[in-house]
Enzyme design. Sequence first.
Site, PDB file in Angstrom:
ATOM      1  N   GLU A 147     -72.385  53.467 -35.598  1.00 22.78           N
ATOM      2  CA  GLU A 147     -71.774  52.177 -35.296  1.00 22.78           C
ATOM      3  C   GLU A 147     -72.371  51.063 -36.147  1.00 22.78           C
ATOM      4  OE1 GLU A 147     -69.201  51.780 -33.621  1.00 22.78           O
ATOM      5  OE2 GLU A 147     -69.036  53.458 -32.218  1.00 22.78           O
ATOM      6  N   GLU A 406     -56.172  51.659 -33.615  1.00 23.85           N
ATOM      7  CA  GLU A 406     -55.721  52.768 -34.470  1.00 23.85           C
ATOM      8  C   GLU A 406     -54.198  52.886 -34.544  1.00 23.85           C
ATOM      9  OE1 GLU A 406     -59.901  53.349 -33.690  1.00 23.85           O
ATOM     10  OE2 GLU A 406     -58.216  53.033 -32.320  1.00 23.85           O
ATOM     11  N   THR A 492     -63.303  52.674 -42.255  1.00 21.01           N
ATOM     12  CA  THR A 492     -62.809  53.050 -40.936  1.00 21.01           C
ATOM     13  C   THR A 492     -62.828  51.881 -39.965  1.00 21.01           C
ATOM     14  OG1 THR A 492     -62.946  54.798 -39.261  1.00 21.01           O
ATOM     15  CG2 THR A 492     -65.011  53.743 -39.916  1.00 21.01           C
TER      16      THR A 492
END
Length: 933
Positions: A147, A406, A492
């Site tokens: 993270e 997403e 990402t």
Amino acid sequence: MSEAGGGRGCGSSVPQRAPWSLVAATAAFCLVSATSVWTAGAAPMSREERQKLGNQVLEMFDHAYGNYMEHAYPADELMPLTCRGRVRGQEPSRGDVDDALGKFSLTLIDSLDTLVVLNKTKEFEDAVRKVLRDVNLDNDVVVSVFETNIRVLGGLLGGHSLAIMLKEKGEYMQWYNDELLQMAKQLGYKLLPAFNTTSGLPYPRINLKFGIRKPEARTGTETDTCTACAGTLILEFAALSRFTGATIFEEYARKALDFLWEKRQRSSNLVGVTINIHTGDWVRKDSGVGAGIDSYYEYLLKAYVLLGDDSFLERFNTHYDAIMRYISQPPLLLDVHIHKPMLNARTWMDALLAFFPGLQVLKGDIRPAIETHEMLYQVIKKHNFLPEAFTTDFRVHWAQHPLRPEFAESTYFLYKATGDPYYLEVGKTLIENLNKYARVPCGFAAMKDVRTGSHEDRMDSFFLAEMFKYLYLLFADKEDIIFDIEDYIFTTEAHLLPLWLSTTNQSISKKNTTSEYTELDDSNFDWTCPNTQILFPNDPLYAQSIREPLKNVVDKSCPRGIIRVEESFRSGAKPPLRARDFMATNPEHLEILKKMGVSLIHLKDGRVQLVQHAIQAASSIDAEDGLRFMQEMIELSSQQQKEQQLPPRAVQIVSHPFFGRVVLTAGPAQFGLDLSKHKETRGFVASSKPYNGCSELTNPEAVMGKIALIQRGQCMFAEKARNIQNAGAIGGIVIDDNEGSSSDTAPLFQMAGDGKDTDDIKIPMLFLFSKEGSIILDAIREYEEVEVLLSDKAKDRDPDTDSEEQPSSENDSQDQSAEQIAPSSQEVDLVDQESPEESSLNSEPESSSPADTDNAASVSASEQNSNPMENHETTSLDGECTDLDNQLQEQSETEEDSNPNVSWGKKVQPIDSILADWNEDIEAFEMMEKDEL
């Protein structure tokens, strides 16, 4: 996950084995050049409407970002229900979720390049100054390496990338001198000790101040990490090396990727979810494209784009071929076992796989991307948001939704690839749902339960880093963005890295190690930029024709059944037997079970035990059908058990200034008015006296015709309900007396009766934990009159009515309670087992036959009663499917026998020891895997 848009020279092919820089600059972006290929299939959206929606996204970002800066900064994240910052150690621990928090103003760093994409350059400059002035990276706190890399290191690098771009333009950031890059380098060196393992895979956590293993570090004893955790480093680490010239970062990230590639399962070319960082052994052997693996695949393809190393593309293509061969079951993406990839590891999917259609667009495989995206959209239309997990029958498995981006990401890429205005309408729906259901006066709140519409007091940093980027870019024209986004690649976390890094500081050896591990089939690799005329036939309705069969897939349910039925219809064979259709007295069903390797054992108590021996099946396909049947039988039993439990309820504040935007998760009661069967109860709230409600109320005039607030403790829930009902209350809310309790960290439960007849209680009763109850109490102190709605799920709110005012919450009161509380878990999960050779599902596992060996699985059914659902419609050749939820509901309503040892003709009650014998990985095949190895 994602890749930025735009395409160069994509109308024609690039010569085979073209120089990597040319391939990187074209193959990765050719898909999005197809915007003009078709505009039919949906009504075109006018430029005015797109601009209006884009401006709406800007306003939404301002609402989220502004409230973070006003109420939370310099804390890591905003708590939008209580209007304060989330500081690690000052709030109840949420477990691994908190590992993203490092006391480094996470949301601000994660939002830096979003500000530039949204053309907020002045705010960006101010934000950079705040980061340089206030952020400390030397805190004594244990954080997630994964993270911290994608959010903080990526955020700093993305901010640096756009800072130097703005400086070159000559208007903003003229004072900037690579300060963000120096912070990124400092953070990179702090993360490097995590790689001190024999394998090169990093530890999952590290102490920012003390590193690994030191006593004061409080970490370094972990042995496992997820594949994505170790395989999602190469973009940020390589960019840091290319920016600074310090090659060590890229070297470490490459070594981790090399090790993961070497440890893939050779026969299936799949990787597991969790791996031992010291030995390289797979700890969890299930494989999919969702949580735990997702961004590993993404970074292989994008590493090829950014770095131009052919081996990354070869590895990605090898994995992608395996994914499409085993995991992809259009429109579903189901986890399988790496050693037995024809066997599904579970019958549900998690929300993180929503990124995969976007990655397929980048790959150039449009059809399955359209199919999976449409399936996900149908789930969203049913629940307003994508649940954290849902079953193959599209029932909610995990009900939370932390505002994940997403799906918006994949929507953006499909629109860029197809130009189909249908995807603009999808984006419009996402905007409407966010404003209607997630927006609160102090930001946007995650959904605690998509079924009830209740909120959770969290607004993760990725919501600002990703969601608003993709939604804005979806509706923006090229001239709306102050720089050329085609010159960047998205990480990402949607941070922007410039493609010119591909030719900068190339000191890393590009030795192709892929061929050392596998024989490659060159026919699997597309070395040319796909021609849009091949990707998108000259049919303007191409995408619509793919979506059309899936429009009702969620309502019809069980798409896998549809697929198998269609395949069986074409082959002339009958579809596989579904667990819900099984009747123990049907000879044809018994013959099908025998073919699948499932046998029946007659027990002395009249029940029938089903036992599967895969080696006794007629074929490998029949064995797979048998295992699937057993899995379905177990899930059916689990679902039937959960039908006995009441779902969570909602308390919705509808008065000014909330207007229905704040929804609190409430526990139900086993007595009183059932909100799922009757109209919701709406009224103003009033505190009862005495507050515990354990005696006749002394202020009946205050609660008459209102919803009474009472404190937990000192008497039974039913007694409280009777007292407020006698005083004229129309409903009751019990507030926990345990200070600091919250639905964020505690499981929901339902209030039990007092063991007596409670039919006299006619009003609805709900339970709120201390934190949620304090929100109502604080609202009363500030606004005096507070009106709430008690319901089974949140009702629609007016998205146009909003207020910036929001009460703060201070938890108070603490005492032990005397009520009976019936736990109400939201989901029944399967737990891990070591190496079972047999597992059974019946009330008395000791009655299993001792002769059951060789990897058997068993489940109990009734020999005396036919299936209670036998008269329902079953799967047919036209693709119609039975609604399992309705069947179970009808079965529940007609249930008469409460004995836990009932048969399949009644309710089946699986016991904990039986569920413990089954895990998500179907580890019953462990012995076969060992034999194979």
